[in-house]
Design a protein around this motif. Structure first.
Motif, PDB file in Angstrom:
ATOM      1  N   ALA A  74       0.843  -1.273  -0.236  1.00 23.43           N
ATOM      2  CA  ALA A  74       0.027   0.020  -0.034  1.00 23.43           C
ATOM      3  C   ALA A  74       0.600   1.353   0.048  1.00 23.43           C
ATOM      4  O   ALA A  74       0.723   2.148  -0.649  1.00 23.43           O
ATOM      5  N   VAL A 126      -2.491   5.582   4.261  1.00 20.12           N
ATOM      6  CA  VAL A 126      -2.586   4.392   4.093  1.00 20.12           C
ATOM      7  C   VAL A 126      -2.004   3.837   6.192  1.00 20.12           C
ATOM      8  O   VAL A 126      -2.937   3.098   6.253  1.00 20.12           O
ATOM      9  N   LEU A 130      -4.968   1.761   8.070  1.00 13.56           N
ATOM     10  CA  LEU A 130      -4.860  -0.354   7.777  1.00 13.56           C
ATOM     11  C   LEU A 130      -4.735  -1.256   8.292  1.00 13.56           C
ATOM     12  O   LEU A 130      -5.843  -1.709   8.389  1.00 13.56           O
ATOM     13  N   VAL A 187      -5.841  -1.404  -1.233  1.00 22.49           N
ATOM     14  CA  VAL A 187      -5.955   0.520   0.096  1.00 22.49           C
ATOM     15  C   VAL A 187      -4.832   1.438  -0.800  1.00 22.49           C
ATOM     16  O   VAL A 187      -4.730   2.365  -0.367  1.00 22.49           O
ATOM     17  N   GLY A 188      -3.979   0.835  -1.384  1.00 25.54           N
ATOM     18  CA  GLY A 188      -2.390   1.905  -1.977  1.00 25.54           C
ATOM     19  C   GLY A 188      -3.338   2.578  -3.100  1.00 25.54           C
ATOM     20  O   GLY A 188      -3.090   3.337  -3.202  1.00 25.54           O
ATOM     21  N   SER A 191      -6.363   5.381  -1.510  1.00 26.29           N
ATOM     22  CA  SER A 191      -5.228   5.878  -1.346  1.00 26.29           C
ATOM     23  C   SER A 191      -5.221   7.557  -2.221  1.00 26.29           C
ATOM     24  O   SER A 191      -4.886   8.768  -2.076  1.00 26.29           O
TER      25      SER A 191
END
Length: 487
Positions: A74, A126, A130, A187-188, A191
């Motif tokens: 991420a 992140v 996370l 998730v990366g 972002s």
């Protein structure tokens, strides 16, 4: 003669597999590999493959999922374009938050945050969110890893079971590591899309914290033809409203997350698809498994229980987003372009970005509140009928929160709130009547039990008053007492 010289190449290969899959240190022995040429196996190729397997094996813990892989993936995606926050952007957004805070206090009775809002880089977002993504995805990750282990074990021929006794743990590691890497990639990418901490609707930020991502704010406003200061004021107000709500209703965060995990725990992997994949799976080349995870091919159709859980979650998210919409609209009524910005935000939430769609494929969950407009209409009706204070009081306790039926028919909720404001008793419904009947029945049964325990003849005995007798004195019943009567 050394022990190794007494063994055939087949024995050497089986011993190597036992040591590798059993998790023994130093399993890759160059001298053993050199003797595999008798089987027609290229020792260099075998060494490269086993190095990859050993690497995957050593990165994961004995139990659970190695989420360090998700974090690294991420952050790698989030930080590709650098930090991208100038001091001027920080100042502008800080001023927007300050004015938005004043406006918001006029639109809601829910108190201000105790922590100052902040600007975040993509990597900072992140880092902050996370842990929540891991908590939400872990049930699915464990389900996939366990199912992969079971499917691969079933594919092993009986005569090879003794050779690959330790393969289960390795395959579980491979499946869990690939899932963690996929979650990190999602998730990366998220972002790079989210504009603020509460942009995805879930409470992924720490409680009571508000944030905006300046890098993504610039992308959000591009080509809209709306001044940046108006966009900043609207988005700052919306973010503060979201953060204020979750800080005020401290039970709400756990309520939302538990609804998501309840849905995720009901996910069961499509065993037929997984068995087909396992029959040709090569741990040294996991690309096919990665593609299957990303596409959602391993997740079957939802069960009835999952569909019901998803409906409850969608109603809850719609209530949250609808309240935020109504409060934000009231607070930003001074902005000339407020209506246009609000419509852009609603459409963006309804459609979702590519990363959000990828998350839906990975864990089988779509985060878009389908009943957002209906929920917002309900909150507006409540506000018009009883005012902001009584409206916001519905978030004080979980049992006060509006239901799906209230979204369908706000008139009933408005009538209850108006009756409460006047001090009138709320109208009785079928539930009240059933509860009263149940309580009366329990009281009658308890009274009957008490009478049955009274000494004497069974059944209900008449009291002295019922029989028409005077109470007995120290003498025999009905006789005059001895001695003079008191004057």
């Amino acid at each position: 003669m050394a022990d190794g010289e007494d063994r055939s190449p087949e024995d050497e290969f089986q011993e190597l597999l036992r040591r590798l899959l059993g998790g023994q240190p130093g399993a890759i022995d160059p001298e053993q590999l050199s003797r595999l040429s008798g089987m027609g196996i290229d020792p260099a190729m075998m060494s490269a493959m086993m190095q990859q397997m050993q690497s995957a094996f050593s990165q994961a813990p004995a139990e659970g999922i190695s989420w360090d892989i998700a974090k690294r993936q991420a952050l790698h995606i989030a930080n590709q374009e650098g930090l991208g926050i100038s001091s001027g952007e920080r100042t502008d957004l800080g001023e927007a938050f300050a004015l938005a805070n004043l406006w918001l206090s006029e639109a809601t009775t829910i108190s201000e945050l105790t922590q100052a809002p902040r600007t975040l880089t993509r990597g900072g977002w992140v880092e902050a969110t996370l842990p929540v993504w891991q908590e939400l995805a872990e049930p699915v990750a464990l389900s996939i890893a366990d199912a992969l282990t079971a499917a691969l074990n079933e594919q092993v021929p009986e005569e090879m079971r003794a050779v690959v006794q330790g393969a289960g743990r390795l395959m579980r590691t491979v499946g869990g590591s690939l899932f963690a890497a996929q979650l990190g990639a999602v998730v990366g990418r998220l972002s790079t899309e989210v504009v603020s901490g509460g942009d995805v609707g879930l409470p992924v930020m720490p409680a009571g914290e508000a944030a905006i991502l300046p890098q993504n704010f610039a992308d959000f406003g591009r080509d809209l033809g709306i001044a940046d200061d108006q966009l900043a004021l609207y988005l700052a107000t919306r973010e503060l409203a979201h953060a204020r709500l979750f800080r005020h209703a401290r039970w709400l965060r756990l309520h939302v997350i538990s609804q998501v995990t309840e849905f995720a725990r009901g996910i069961h992997v499509d065993t037929s698809a997984l068995e087909d994949l396992a029959s040709r799976f090569d741990p040294s080349q996991p690309e096919e498994l990665r593609q299957a995870l990303e596409s959602g091919a391993l997740l079957p159709q939802r069960s009835e229980a999952q569909t019901a859980a998803l409906a409850r979650l969608e109603n809850l998210l719609a209530l949250i987003e609808g309240w935020v919409d109504v409060v934000t609209d009231a607070a930003t009524a001074r902005l000339p372009e407020a209506d246009r910005i609000a419509e852009v935000v609603r459409r963006r939430r309804a459609v979702g970005g590519p990363a959000e769609q990828a998350l839906g494929s990975l864990v089988g969950l779509e985060l878009r509140p389908r009943r957002l407009r209906e929920a917002a209409a309900m909150w507006r009706a409540v506000t018009d009928a009883v005012g902001a204070a009584d409206r916001d009081g519905l978030w004080d306790y979980p049992d006060l929160m509006p239901t799906a039926e209230d979204i369908d028919d706000p008139a009933a909720l408005v009538a209850r709130l108006q009756a409460r404001a006047r001090g009138d008793e709320p109208q009785r419904d079928a539930m009240d009547d059933a509860l009263e009947a149940l309580l009366n029945q329990a009281a009658s049964e308890e009274a009957a039990a008490d009478r049955d325990e009274t000494p004497g003849a069974p059944g209900v005995e008449a009291t002295d008053a019922e029989a028409g007798d005077e109470p007995a004195t120290d003498g025999e019943a009905g006789d005059e007492p001895e001695g003079p009567r008191p004057v």
